[in-house]
Design an enzyme around this catalytic site. Sequence first.
Site, PDB file in Angstrom:
ATOM      1  N   ASP A  62      13.615  19.035  38.872  1.00  0.00           N
ATOM      2  CA  ASP A  62      12.664  19.126  39.985  1.00  0.00           C
ATOM      3  C   ASP A  62      11.465  18.249  39.635  1.00  0.00           C
ATOM      4  OD1 ASP A  62      11.023  20.104  42.087  1.00  0.00           O
ATOM      5  OD2 ASP A  62      11.918  22.095  41.928  1.00  0.00           O
ATOM      6  N   ASP A  94       9.640  17.466  44.911  1.00  0.00           N
ATOM      7  CA  ASP A  94       8.802  18.515  45.503  1.00  0.00           C
ATOM      8  C   ASP A  94       7.770  17.938  46.475  1.00  0.00           C
ATOM      9  OD1 ASP A  94       7.793  21.355  45.307  1.00  0.00           O
ATOM     10  OD2 ASP A  94       5.980  20.322  44.663  1.00  0.00           O
ATOM     11  N   HIS A 129      13.469  29.354  46.681  1.00  0.00           N
ATOM     12  CA  HIS A 129      12.497  30.202  45.987  1.00  0.00           C
ATOM     13  C   HIS A 129      11.198  30.386  46.771  1.00  0.00           C
ATOM     14  CE1 HIS A 129      11.389  26.124  45.120  1.00  0.00           C
ATOM     15  NE2 HIS A 129      10.172  26.557  44.852  1.00  0.00           N
ATOM     16  N   ASP A 130      11.093  29.743  47.932  1.00  0.00           N
ATOM     17  CA  ASP A 130       9.894  29.903  48.771  1.00  0.00           C
ATOM     18  C   ASP A 130      10.180  30.719  50.024  1.00  0.00           C
ATOM     19  OD1 ASP A 130       8.398  28.231  47.094  1.00  0.00           O
ATOM     20  OD2 ASP A 130       8.993  26.442  48.196  1.00  0.00           O
ATOM     21  N   GLU A 161      12.061  17.401  49.271  1.00  0.00           N
ATOM     22  CA  GLU A 161      11.582  18.570  50.010  1.00  0.00           C
ATOM     23  C   GLU A 161      10.556  18.058  51.015  1.00  0.00           C
ATOM     24  OE1 GLU A 161       9.207  22.771  49.498  1.00  0.00           O
ATOM     25  OE2 GLU A 161       8.468  20.922  48.643  1.00  0.00           O
TER      26      GLU A 161
HETATM   27  C1  NOJ Z   1       6.946  23.465  47.043  1.00  0.00           C
HETATM   28  C2  NOJ Z   1       7.590  24.360  46.046  1.00  0.00           C
HETATM   29  O1  NOJ Z   1       8.893  24.660  46.477  1.00  0.00           O
HETATM   30  C3  NOJ Z   1       6.694  25.579  45.927  1.00  0.00           C
HETATM   31  O2  NOJ Z   1       7.295  26.621  45.198  1.00  0.00           O
HETATM   32  C4  NOJ Z   1       5.412  25.151  45.295  1.00  0.00           C
HETATM   33  O3  NOJ Z   1       4.518  26.237  45.260  1.00  0.00           O
HETATM   34  C5  NOJ Z   1       4.769  24.003  46.082  1.00  0.00           C
HETATM   35  N1  NOJ Z   1       5.717  23.005  46.493  1.00  0.00           N
HETATM   36  C6  NOJ Z   1       3.715  23.326  45.245  1.00  0.00           C
HETATM   37  O4  NOJ Z   1       4.325  22.532  44.256  1.00  0.00           O
END
Ligand code: NOJ
Length: 577
Positions: A102, A226, A356-357, A283
């Site tokens: 990542d 990310d 995970h979000d 992402e």
């Molecule tokens: C996206 C990530 O998936 C998330 O978990 C993170 O808090 C933010 N970007 C900041 O890096």
Amino acid sequence: MTKKQDLAWWQKTIAYEIYPKSFYDTAAQGTGTIAGITAKLDYLASLGVGAIWITPCYKSPMVDNGYDVEDYREIDPSFGTMADMDELIARGREKGVRVVMDLVFNHTSEQCPWFQESRKSRDNAYADWYIWRDARPDGSAPTNWRSIFGGSAWAWCEERQQYYLHTFAPQQPDLNWENPDVRRALLHTFAPQQPDLNWENPDVRRALIDIANFWADKGVGGFRIDAITYIKKPAVFADGPADGEDGMYAVHAATANTPGILDFLHEFKAGVRDGRDIFLVGEANGVGADELGDWVGERGVFDMLFEFSHTKAVSCEDEVWCRPIEWKLTDLKRVLAESQANTADNGWYPVFFENHDQPRSTVNFFRCEGPAAAKAKALGTVLLTLRGTPFVMQGEELGYANRVWKSLDEFDDLQTRSQYEFALSEGRTEAEALAGCNRFSRDNARTPMQWDANASAGFSAATPWLPVHDDYTQVNVEAESADPDSPLSWYRKLAALRAERDELVAGSFEELMADDEQVYAYRRQGEGGAAVVLANLSGEEASYDAALVADMKLLAGTHGSTEPGTLRPLEAVVFGD
Ligand code: NOJ
């Protein structure tokens, strides 16, 4: 028509997301380790997984669980050592499971040496590596932009007498991608084959290239990048809508997907992707399904893009948890169809319902009551048979539900805390604010992996860093492996079917029953065969035209045998000719 043999390895496989802190602890410390992932490679291979995306495990103060990177070339000691990572990559390759790292390139940790230097003065070598601005005449922040985690997106630095920008937490300062040195440093960390990017000092260059080779030679299978839509900031920093008028996320509009961003990213692609047998998945919050063509495939930058049109279709207004939205199945199907259409001939789609979000999909994507296990099997059928590479979030294959959180103290996630405060500031009661966190908190996806019915679900010999879900005595790998009707057994069955039936991987996608509010149905047409998938995502019995599956046989059904033309609540079937 696409043939399976013409596809790249990462298009044919199943990808699996690992949140390493919660996967498996080999050190009896309450948090997961890299060695813990190596120990579970056979489990992953048994699911047909060929790529594991591991969320950041670099050296980090862990304010945002690794998304605040202090050193991109070191493993955080809480996860183990670089030798553990080497071992994982090597053992993984032997078992056909490649590691996907990542890359967090929009921001670093405030502890990163670049920032530590940058904050010292306005004229040091790293002075321009972050986004610094003077205060307004009255001392306030340069703009009214909000950070995604709540509060102002600007933090004051006493030493430099300036504000710096942080799209996420104050401990995550945004890098200044306008500065070519920043881009070069990021590229060189991971892209050794481009040694001649104008680097002045040959010693520095060699040192960085060595470090970069160090990563590339490890043989990782790809990178997840990310928050990539935030790397380019606008030329003029102007106020967004005032707080309250447009939710708490004005910063999104101001800094996401800014014109010119794709130029940066093409440079990145040329330096990292070209000539390697790896994949890049970005992402990309803020990119719509209709824009995919510029971002993926021949014309684009990435091999795949995580865009969020489908999670937004079922979630909450402006990502504010205390303002959930009403949605219908056809809303969800419409955006999924758009993503399918936009990657049909160009690029490739990463299918996901969880990460995970996100809250657990058995809650997030269903409006009906019913057992999480049945929901997991129905939606898992879609995950594993839509056109694209499925990304399974750890625990999704076990049919996790959201956990019941009794108080704010039980949560770890910083975003959950800020959403709780925000809900109170919007006039919600404490109980309502807590309900919003229960429903949407990112910690729902981050509770420890449940391996067996022992204490702490076999995750750790110590007290886990986040509470284990209450259902762990039934919902765990050991119990579900022994149960032919479990979500895990269903995932294994569908993974085997994907491997056997070319059309489930390479076949085209044609939506059926697009206006139906209960059933998600589509046909996958391949060179040598076709499959029809029908998933009843409602809690009521549903019907369909049996002619859709005429002359086909049932390849797999969540409820065993089935009656063509009807589907029981949450029943999913795959027919093939
Ligand atoms: C996206 C990530 O998936 C998330 O978990 C993170 O808090 C933010 N970007 C900041 O890096």
